[in-house]
Design a protein around this motif. Sequence first.
Motif, PDB file in Angstrom:
ATOM      1  N   GLY A   1       0.826  -1.195   0.000  1.00  0.00           N
ATOM      2  CA  GLY A   1       0.000   0.000   0.000  1.00  0.00           C
ATOM      3  C   GLY A   1       0.862   1.247   0.000  1.00  0.00           C
ATOM      4  N   CYS A   2       0.345   2.311   0.562  1.00  0.00           N
ATOM      5  CA  CYS A   2       1.059   3.593   0.582  1.00  0.00           C
ATOM      6  C   CYS A   2       2.460   3.443   1.161  1.00  0.00           C
ATOM      7  N   PHE A   3       3.463   3.877   0.403  1.00  0.00           N
ATOM      8  CA  PHE A   3       4.844   3.687   0.872  1.00  0.00           C
ATOM      9  C   PHE A   3       5.173   4.508   2.108  1.00  0.00           C
ATOM     10  N   TRP A   4       4.421   5.580   2.355  1.00  0.00           N
ATOM     11  CA  TRP A   4       4.644   6.343   3.585  1.00  0.00           C
ATOM     12  C   TRP A   4       4.533   5.448   4.809  1.00  0.00           C
ATOM     13  N   CYS A   5       3.581   4.521   4.750  1.00  0.00           N
ATOM     14  CA  CYS A   5       3.279   3.674   5.916  1.00  0.00           C
ATOM     15  C   CYS A   5       4.189   2.464   6.029  1.00  0.00           C
ATOM     16  N   MET A   6       4.948   2.177   4.981  1.00  0.00           N
ATOM     17  CA  MET A   6       5.817   1.001   5.013  1.00  0.00           C
ATOM     18  C   MET A   6       7.227   1.322   5.507  1.00  0.00           C
ATOM     19  N   GLU A   7       7.581   2.601   5.565  1.00  0.00           N
ATOM     20  CA  GLU A   7       8.906   2.966   6.060  1.00  0.00           C
ATOM     21  C   GLU A   7       9.055   2.817   7.584  1.00  0.00           C
ATOM     22  N   PRO A   8       8.101   3.333   8.398  1.00  0.00           N
ATOM     23  CA  PRO A   8       8.305   3.333   9.858  1.00  0.00           C
ATOM     24  C   PRO A   8       8.595   1.978  10.488  1.00  0.00           C
ATOM     25  N   PRO A   9       7.892   0.896  10.111  1.00  0.00           N
ATOM     26  CA  PRO A   9       8.171  -0.383  10.776  1.00  0.00           C
ATOM     27  C   PRO A   9       9.603  -0.871  10.571  1.00  0.00           C
ATOM     28  N   TYR A  10      10.202  -0.492   9.446  1.00  0.00           N
ATOM     29  CA  TYR A  10      11.559  -0.956   9.141  1.00  0.00           C
ATOM     30  C   TYR A  10      12.628   0.001   9.661  1.00  0.00           C
ATOM     31  N   ASP A  11      12.316   1.293   9.685  1.00  0.00           N
ATOM     32  CA  ASP A  11      13.298   2.265  10.163  1.00  0.00           C
ATOM     33  C   ASP A  11      13.714   2.006  11.604  1.00  0.00           C
ATOM     34  N   LYS A  12      12.836   1.418  12.392  1.00  0.00           N
ATOM     35  CA  LYS A  12      13.137   1.220  13.813  1.00  0.00           C
ATOM     36  C   LYS A  12      13.895  -0.066  14.102  1.00  0.00           C
ATOM     37  N   LEU A  13      14.146  -0.879  13.086  1.00  0.00           N
ATOM     38  CA  LEU A  13      14.793  -2.166  13.297  1.00  0.00           C
ATOM     39  C   LEU A  13      16.321  -2.053  13.288  1.00  0.00           C
ATOM     40  N   GLU A  14      16.956  -2.694  14.243  1.00  0.00           N
ATOM     41  CA  GLU A  14      18.412  -2.743  14.254  1.00  0.00           C
ATOM     42  C   GLU A  14      18.887  -3.569  13.061  1.00  0.00           C
ATOM     43  N   GLY A  15      19.852  -3.050  12.345  1.00  0.00           N
ATOM     44  CA  GLY A  15      20.356  -3.722  11.156  1.00  0.00           C
ATOM     45  C   GLY A  15      19.824  -3.138   9.865  1.00  0.00           C
ATOM     46  N   VAL A  16      18.739  -2.376   9.955  1.00  0.00           N
ATOM     47  CA  VAL A  16      18.229  -1.669   8.772  1.00  0.00           C
ATOM     48  C   VAL A  16      18.991  -0.353   8.642  1.00  0.00           C
ATOM     49  N   LEU A  17      19.618  -0.158   7.499  1.00  0.00           N
ATOM     50  CA  LEU A  17      20.476   1.011   7.288  1.00  0.00           C
ATOM     51  C   LEU A  17      19.728   2.152   6.619  1.00  0.00           C
ATOM     52  N   GLN A  18      18.751   1.815   5.779  1.00  0.00           N
ATOM     53  CA  GLN A  18      18.035   2.869   5.035  1.00  0.00           C
ATOM     54  C   GLN A  18      16.735   2.302   4.468  1.00  0.00           C
ATOM     55  N   THR A  19      15.717   3.143   4.414  1.00  0.00           N
ATOM     56  CA  THR A  19      14.507   2.808   3.674  1.00  0.00           C
ATOM     57  C   THR A  19      14.267   3.902   2.643  1.00  0.00           C
ATOM     58  N   VAL A  20      13.867   3.492   1.449  1.00  0.00           N
ATOM     59  CA  VAL A  20      13.599   4.450   0.375  1.00  0.00           C
ATOM     60  C   VAL A  20      12.245   4.121  -0.241  1.00  0.00           C
ATOM     61  N   SER A  21      11.364   5.098  -0.250  1.00  0.00           N
ATOM     62  CA  SER A  21      10.084   4.930  -0.928  1.00  0.00           C
ATOM     63  C   SER A  21      10.306   5.040  -2.430  1.00  0.00           C
ATOM     64  N   GLY A  22       9.588   4.225  -3.194  1.00  0.00           N
ATOM     65  CA  GLY A  22       9.780   4.272  -4.636  1.00  0.00           C
ATOM     66  C   GLY A  22       8.732   3.489  -5.390  1.00  0.00           C
ATOM     67  N   TYR A  23       9.040   3.232  -6.655  1.00  0.00           N
ATOM     68  CA  TYR A  23       8.128   2.549  -7.557  1.00  0.00           C
ATOM     69  C   TYR A  23       8.856   1.363  -8.187  1.00  0.00           C
ATOM     70  N   ALA A  24       8.138   0.239  -8.321  1.00  0.00           N
ATOM     71  CA  ALA A  24       8.763  -0.959  -8.882  1.00  0.00           C
ATOM     72  C   ALA A  24       7.746  -1.761  -9.688  1.00  0.00           C
ATOM     73  N   GLY A  25       8.288  -2.581 -10.576  1.00  0.00           N
ATOM     74  CA  GLY A  25       7.461  -3.531 -11.295  1.00  0.00           C
ATOM     75  C   GLY A  25       6.840  -3.043 -12.582  1.00  0.00           C
ATOM     76  N   GLY A  26       7.106  -1.809 -12.971  1.00  0.00           N
ATOM     77  CA  GLY A  26       6.472  -1.264 -14.168  1.00  0.00           C
ATOM     78  C   GLY A  26       7.354  -1.287 -15.389  1.00  0.00           C
ATOM     79  N   ASP A  27       6.853  -0.702 -16.457  1.00  0.00           N
ATOM     80  CA  ASP A  27       7.605  -0.690 -17.714  1.00  0.00           C
ATOM     81  C   ASP A  27       7.800   0.714 -18.275  1.00  0.00           C
ATOM     82  N   VAL A  28       7.722   1.714 -17.390  1.00  0.00           N
ATOM     83  CA  VAL A  28       7.980   3.105 -17.772  1.00  0.00           C
ATOM     84  C   VAL A  28       9.204   3.588 -17.017  1.00  0.00           C
ATOM     85  N   ASP A  29      10.169   4.148 -17.719  1.00  0.00           N
ATOM     86  CA  ASP A  29      11.380   4.641 -17.070  1.00  0.00           C
ATOM     87  C   ASP A  29      11.104   5.918 -16.283  1.00  0.00           C
TER      88      ASP A  29
END
Length: 198
Positions: free
Chosen positions: A32-60
């Motif tokens: 879903g919304c990438f805003w909501c997927m960053e926080p759970p991972y940012d707080k984990l030890e061993g996670v160095l960075q989270t980046v919101s983005g787009y994947a799986g498409g065919d447009v550059d």
Amino acid sequence: MQYRKSLLFIAALVITTSIQASETARATFAGGCFWCMEPPYDKLEGVLQTVSGYAGGDVDNPTYEQVAAGGTGHVEVVQITYNPEKITYEELLEVYWPETDPTDAGGQFCDRGESYRPVIFYHDDQQKQLAEASKANLAESKPFDEPIMTTIEPLEDSFYPAEDYHQNYYEKNPIRYKFYRYNCGRDKRLEQLWANEG
């Protein structure tokens, strides 16, 4: 002598680069919304960075407007750079599932359409196998009755970082983020799905 020093410098650089590369790995998840997927991972030890983005498409280099409008094939994702010596891919998957609605292939919560569908994008065969095993385990132990609609797909070269204003949105705009999350019904639905987990 200078030539030998140059060779030693190059060798050291190659070794250092190899070590740095071996210390990090990437995982890419759509929930879903990438805003909501960053926080759970940012707080984990061993996670160095989270980046919101787009994947799986065919447009550059798609824009948010293009992806949200549909037709590009892209999905909103969070890409996680992590240290596999401190946190495993399996542990990242364990965090992923209860942050999503795996029963909804048409989007997530109030966000509808292909760009919000739940996907685990794998970077290599090992991640594919681990993701498939994780999905199979969930299918056996899930605390809800509906089938799991989350897909497992190859990332290939289709990740594009989102615009700067989307990165760490929950930190930059905490009030707007909480307002959006509440009104989207995300936490209410997650509680319905996962309240009896375990």
